[in-house]
Design a protein around this motif. Structure first.
Motif, mmCIF file in Angstrom:
data_model
loop_
_atom_site.group_PDB
_atom_site.id
_atom_site.type_symbol
_atom_site.label_atom_id
_atom_site.label_comp_id
_atom_site.label_asym_id
_atom_site.label_seq_id
_atom_site.Cartn_x
_atom_site.Cartn_y
_atom_site.Cartn_z
ATOM 1 N N THR A 15 -22.055 10.682 -2.490
ATOM 2 C CA THR A 15 -22.509 11.761 -1.880
ATOM 3 C C THR A 15 -24.047 11.460 -1.465
ATOM 4 O O THR A 15 -24.436 11.512 -0.346
ATOM 5 N N VAL A 16 -24.772 11.105 -2.510
ATOM 6 C CA VAL A 16 -26.200 10.625 -2.364
ATOM 7 C C VAL A 16 -26.408 9.540 -1.695
ATOM 8 O O VAL A 16 -27.406 9.517 -0.517
ATOM 9 N N ALA A 17 -25.700 8.486 -1.642
ATOM 10 C CA ALA A 17 -25.622 7.304 -0.870
ATOM 11 C C ALA A 17 -25.429 7.673 0.625
ATOM 12 O O ALA A 17 -26.222 7.218 1.539
ATOM 13 N N SER A 18 -24.376 8.457 0.793
ATOM 14 C CA SER A 18 -24.152 8.749 2.379
ATOM 15 C C SER A 18 -25.259 9.597 2.775
ATOM 16 O O SER A 18 -25.443 9.657 4.000
ATOM 17 N N PHE A 19 -25.760 10.656 2.197
ATOM 18 C CA PHE A 19 -26.789 11.456 2.535
ATOM 19 C C PHE A 19 -28.053 10.565 2.939
ATOM 20 O O PHE A 19 -28.706 10.827 3.960
ATOM 21 N N SER A 20 -28.465 9.491 2.122
ATOM 22 C CA SER A 20 -29.334 8.914 2.660
ATOM 23 C C SER A 20 -29.438 7.916 3.767
ATOM 24 O O SER A 20 -30.377 8.003 4.562
ATOM 25 N N ILE A 21 -28.152 7.390 3.961
ATOM 26 C CA ILE A 21 -27.839 6.731 5.226
ATOM 27 C C ILE A 21 -27.765 7.562 6.458
ATOM 28 O O ILE A 21 -28.419 7.187 7.241
ATOM 29 N N SER A 77 -17.149 13.263 0.644
ATOM 30 C CA SER A 77 -17.469 12.922 -0.766
ATOM 31 C C SER A 77 -17.889 14.441 -1.502
ATOM 32 O O SER A 77 -17.899 14.523 -2.642
ATOM 33 N N TYR A 78 -18.713 15.316 -0.801
ATOM 34 C CA TYR A 78 -19.370 16.367 -1.500
ATOM 35 C C TYR A 78 -18.184 17.347 -1.804
ATOM 36 O O TYR A 78 -18.277 17.791 -2.973
ATOM 37 N N ILE A 79 -17.163 17.445 -1.096
ATOM 38 C CA ILE A 79 -16.107 18.470 -1.113
ATOM 39 C C ILE A 79 -15.388 17.964 -2.526
ATOM 40 O O ILE A 79 -15.009 18.480 -3.414
ATOM 41 N N TRP A 94 -28.736 26.030 -8.621
ATOM 42 C CA TRP A 94 -29.311 25.061 -7.582
ATOM 43 C C TRP A 94 -28.260 24.389 -6.964
ATOM 44 O O TRP A 94 -28.168 24.169 -5.868
ATOM 45 N N LEU A 95 -27.148 24.085 -7.692
ATOM 46 C CA LEU A 95 -26.124 23.426 -6.926
ATOM 47 C C LEU A 95 -25.513 24.329 -5.953
ATOM 48 O O LEU A 95 -24.899 24.063 -4.776
ATOM 49 N N PHE A 96 -25.388 25.776 -6.263
ATOM 50 C CA PHE A 96 -24.861 26.805 -5.333
ATOM 51 C C PHE A 96 -25.599 26.705 -3.980
ATOM 52 O O PHE A 96 -25.022 26.887 -2.910
ATOM 53 N N ILE A 97 -27.059 26.658 -4.458
ATOM 54 C CA ILE A 97 -27.937 26.933 -2.735
ATOM 55 C C ILE A 97 -27.737 25.613 -2.015
ATOM 56 O O ILE A 97 -27.760 25.606 -0.897
ATOM 57 N N ILE A 98 -27.487 24.441 -2.713
ATOM 58 C CA ILE A 98 -27.434 23.101 -1.657
ATOM 59 C C ILE A 98 -25.938 23.340 -1.101
ATOM 60 O O ILE A 98 -25.941 22.782 -0.095
ATOM 61 N N THR A 99 -24.900 23.631 -1.880
ATOM 62 C CA THR A 99 -23.795 23.846 -1.260
ATOM 63 C C THR A 99 -23.648 24.687 -0.036
ATOM 64 O O THR A 99 -23.271 24.417 1.028
ATOM 65 N N ILE A 100 -24.388 25.970 -0.195
ATOM 66 C CA ILE A 100 -24.425 27.049 0.884
ATOM 67 C C ILE A 100 -25.209 26.249 1.933
ATOM 68 O O ILE A 100 -24.833 26.422 3.211
ATOM 69 N N ILE A 101 -26.405 25.565 1.848
ATOM 70 C CA ILE A 101 -27.231 24.997 2.783
ATOM 71 C C ILE A 101 -26.397 23.903 3.579
ATOM 72 O O ILE A 101 -26.430 23.810 4.727
ATOM 73 N N LEU A 102 -25.903 23.005 2.867
ATOM 74 C CA LEU A 102 -25.017 21.839 3.331
ATOM 75 C C LEU A 102 -23.914 22.492 4.170
ATOM 76 O O LEU A 102 -23.573 21.882 5.345
ATOM 77 N N PHE A 103 -23.143 23.406 3.714
ATOM 78 C CA PHE A 103 -22.014 23.907 4.580
ATOM 79 C C PHE A 103 -22.384 24.610 5.958
ATOM 80 O O PHE A 103 -21.839 24.487 6.844
ATOM 81 N N ILE A 104 -23.432 25.401 5.856
ATOM 82 C CA ILE A 104 -24.022 26.160 6.850
ATOM 83 C C ILE A 104 -24.615 25.005 7.967
ATOM 84 O O ILE A 104 -23.937 25.260 9.193
ATOM 85 N N THR A 105 -25.285 24.119 7.467
ATOM 86 C CA THR A 105 -25.794 23.152 8.484
ATOM 87 C C THR A 105 -24.710 22.157 8.841
ATOM 88 O O THR A 105 -24.762 21.487 9.873
ATOM 89 N N ALA A 106 -23.505 21.875 8.143
ATOM 90 C CA ALA A 106 -22.904 20.741 8.334
ATOM 91 C C ALA A 106 -21.794 21.470 9.660
ATOM 92 O O ALA A 106 -21.298 20.910 10.438
#
Length: 141
Positions: A15-21, A77-79, A94-106
């Motif tokens: 997840t972190v590697a694919s986010f960076s790429i 990979s995040y799911i 903090w993980l909940f906030i990251i999840t919400i942000i990721l799914f809304i923007t996804a």
């Protein structure tokens, strides 16, 4: 989150590697498209006006492909990480906030990928490059 299994750590790493790429290729994609146009009126820059843009468009194929593939890998990979880690999102806010942000923007990113990027990639890959329609597609995006 100290007691993660090796499988969940692997998917966290993916997840972190694919986010960076994804972030890097997205910035490159935006910078490449920005270099084609004048900032004020979105006309082609003078250095591109009398030239054949096929080579320029062919250079964009890997950038679009890497961006789309890395975002696909990021979401999957995040799911899978969330499913394998079995973390309590109530405890880890903090993980909940990251999840919400990721799914809304996804959702919006997938709409853009399906509506614009795949259409542009298929035109570029099939050598159906009509410069005027492709330039108009870039202006819309």
């Amino acid at each position: 989150m100290q007691n993660l299994s090796k499988l969940s750590k692997t998917f966290l790493y993916l997840t972190v590697a694919s986010f960076s790429i994804f972030i890097g290729s997205y910035i490159v994609k935006l910078a490449m498209m920005n270099q084609l146009f004048e900032p004020e009126n979105l006309l082609l820059k003078n250095k591109f006006s009398g030239t054949d843009l096929n080579v320029t468009f062919e250079i964009m194929i890997p950038v679009f492909s890497i961006t789309n593939f890395s975002f696909l890998l990021l979401t999957i990979s995040y799911i899978v990480f969330l499913a394998t880690s079995k973390t309590n999102l109530k405890k880890h806010g903090w993980l909940f906030i990251i999840t919400i942000i990721l799914f809304i923007t996804a959702v919006f990113e997938w709409i853009l990928i399906i509506k614009f990027d795949i259409k542009i990639l298929t035109e570029l890959m099939n050598n159906e490059i009509e410069q005027s329609t492709l330039v108009e597609s870039f202006k819309k995006e």
